[in-house]
Design a protein around this motif. Structure first.
Motif, PDB file in Angstrom:
ATOM      1  N   ALA A   1     123.547 -17.103   8.623  1.00 48.63           N
ATOM      2  CA  ALA A   1     123.200 -18.005   9.719  1.00 48.63           C
ATOM      3  C   ALA A   1     122.397 -19.180   9.191  1.00 48.63           C
ATOM      4  O   ALA A   1     122.646 -20.338   9.556  1.00 48.63           O
ATOM      5  CB  ALA A   1     122.410 -17.258  10.785  1.00 48.63           C
TER       6      ALA A   1
ATOM      7  N   GLY B   1     131.412 -11.051  10.998  1.00 47.82           N
ATOM      8  CA  GLY B   1     130.627 -12.269  11.173  1.00 47.82           C
ATOM      9  C   GLY B   1     131.483 -13.514  11.154  1.00 47.82           C
ATOM     10  O   GLY B   1     131.355 -14.388  12.028  1.00 47.82           O
TER      11      GLY B   1
ATOM     12  N   SER C   1     130.287  -6.309   7.952  1.00 48.42           N
ATOM     13  CA  SER C   1     129.387  -7.379   8.380  1.00 48.42           C
ATOM     14  C   SER C   1     129.983  -8.751   8.104  1.00 48.42           C
ATOM     15  O   SER C   1     129.989  -9.631   8.982  1.00 48.42           O
ATOM     16  CB  SER C   1     128.032  -7.247   7.670  1.00 48.42           C
TER      17      SER C   1
ATOM     18  N   GLY D   1     123.071 -11.181   8.354  1.00 45.42           N
ATOM     19  CA  GLY D   1     123.147 -12.083   9.497  1.00 45.42           C
ATOM     20  C   GLY D   1     122.244 -13.289   9.370  1.00 45.42           C
ATOM     21  O   GLY D   1     122.708 -14.440   9.414  1.00 45.42           O
TER      22      GLY D   1
ATOM     23  N   PHE E   1     127.341 -16.243  13.935  1.00 48.38           N
ATOM     24  CA  PHE E   1     127.242 -15.254  12.866  1.00 48.38           C
ATOM     25  C   PHE E   1     126.022 -14.366  13.099  1.00 48.38           C
ATOM     26  O   PHE E   1     126.091 -13.142  12.974  1.00 48.38           O
ATOM     27  CB  PHE E   1     127.145 -15.944  11.500  1.00 48.38           C
ATOM     28  N   LEU E   2     124.911 -14.972  13.445  1.00 50.42           N
ATOM     29  CA  LEU E   2     123.684 -14.208  13.672  1.00 50.42           C
ATOM     30  C   LEU E   2     123.842 -13.251  14.847  1.00 50.42           C
ATOM     31  O   LEU E   2     123.354 -12.113  14.801  1.00 50.42           O
ATOM     32  CB  LEU E   2     122.512 -15.158  13.917  1.00 50.42           C
ATOM     33  N   ASN E   3     124.526 -13.687  15.895  1.00 50.08           N
ATOM     34  CA  ASN E   3     124.729 -12.821  17.052  1.00 50.08           C
ATOM     35  C   ASN E   3     125.636 -11.636  16.726  1.00 50.08           C
ATOM     36  O   ASN E   3     125.503 -10.563  17.316  1.00 50.08           O
ATOM     37  CB  ASN E   3     125.335 -13.614  18.214  1.00 50.08           C
TER      38      ASN E   3
ATOM     39  N   VAL F   1     126.108 -10.284  13.549  1.00 50.70           N
ATOM     40  CA  VAL F   1     125.712  -9.482  12.385  1.00 50.70           C
ATOM     41  C   VAL F   1     124.201  -9.307  12.360  1.00 50.70           C
ATOM     42  O   VAL F   1     123.453 -10.283  12.382  1.00 50.70           O
ATOM     43  CB  VAL F   1     126.178 -10.144  11.072  1.00 50.70           C
TER      44      VAL F   1
END
Length: 213
Positions: free
Chosen positions: A85, A43, A39, A81, A72-74, A76
């Motif tokens: 984020a 990320g 992750s 995430g 990062f959110l997209n 992980v």
């Protein structure tokens, strides 16, 4: 530091996390689902790709952190995430509208990251999470002094916080299901947080060395 140099910082973080992928996975495997190394490495690899493109388009420093947070959110899911984020988005708010980031302000990234993670995750000191690293590191970085010294203090505090998680019982997250069986294990989120902070210190030292006459 301009946007391209911030991307270079992200590259250092991504490289160090990629190197620690297996180690972090093993730590997570002891008390979680063994995916933390993947992750974090994936990320920040996504962060490098997205932020490099944004820097090329002329994004300022504040916008660059926003782009980094969204990427990062997209990349992980799960808990990590949204936490990182939020850290990156908080940094975007802190440096909004700035074309450059002053070297003296680089340690302030730690406070922004800590605030974003704390607000999102709601973890408290002693819960055996990454906040046992980010909290002490941010407080250490707030002490006055040259940026190199502030980052060095932050890293020492981060390492102490990471090591302290070995003596804690997890009370939040997946590890909390283990109860007392989580005792004796280093929290993987704390371990990866130390890697991020050490990479920031490494990037700072490299930048200062380049600027030296």
């Amino acid at each position: 530091m301009d946007s391209h140099q911030i991307v270079d910082l992200f590259r250092v973080i991504a490289r160090r996390l990629a190197e620690a992928r297996a180690e972090l996975g093993a730590l997570d495997g002891a008390i979680g689902d063994a995916d933390h190394g993947n992750s974090m490495a994936d990320g920040f690899a996504a962060v490098v790709r997205a932020s490099a493109e944004a820097a090329t388009r002329g994004s300022d420093v504040g916008d660059l952190f926003v782009v980094a947070g969204r990427s990062f959110l997209n990349a992980v899911g799960a808990t990590t995430g949204p936490l990182y984020a939020s850290a990156l988005l908080r940094a975007g708010q802190r440096f909004a509208g700035q074309k450059t980031l002053a070297i003296a302000d680089l340690p302030d990234l730690l406070a922004a990251f800590a605030a974003g993670i704390s607000d999102r995750g709601k973890a408290r000191p002693g819960d055996k999470t990454m906040m046992d690293v980010w909290g002490p590191a941010a407080r250490a970085a707030e002490q006055p002094g040259p940026p190199r010294d502030r980052m060095a203090r932050a890293l020492r505090a981060a390492e102490d916080g990471r090591d302290a998680t070995r003596t804690m019982v997890a009370s939040v997250g997946r590890a909390a299901r283990l109860g007392e069986r989580s005792l004796g294990h280093v929290d993987p989120g704390a371990a990866s947080a130390v890697i991020v902070i050490a990479a920031l210190q490494e990037g700072l030292a490299h930048h200062l060395a380049q600027d030296r006459p």
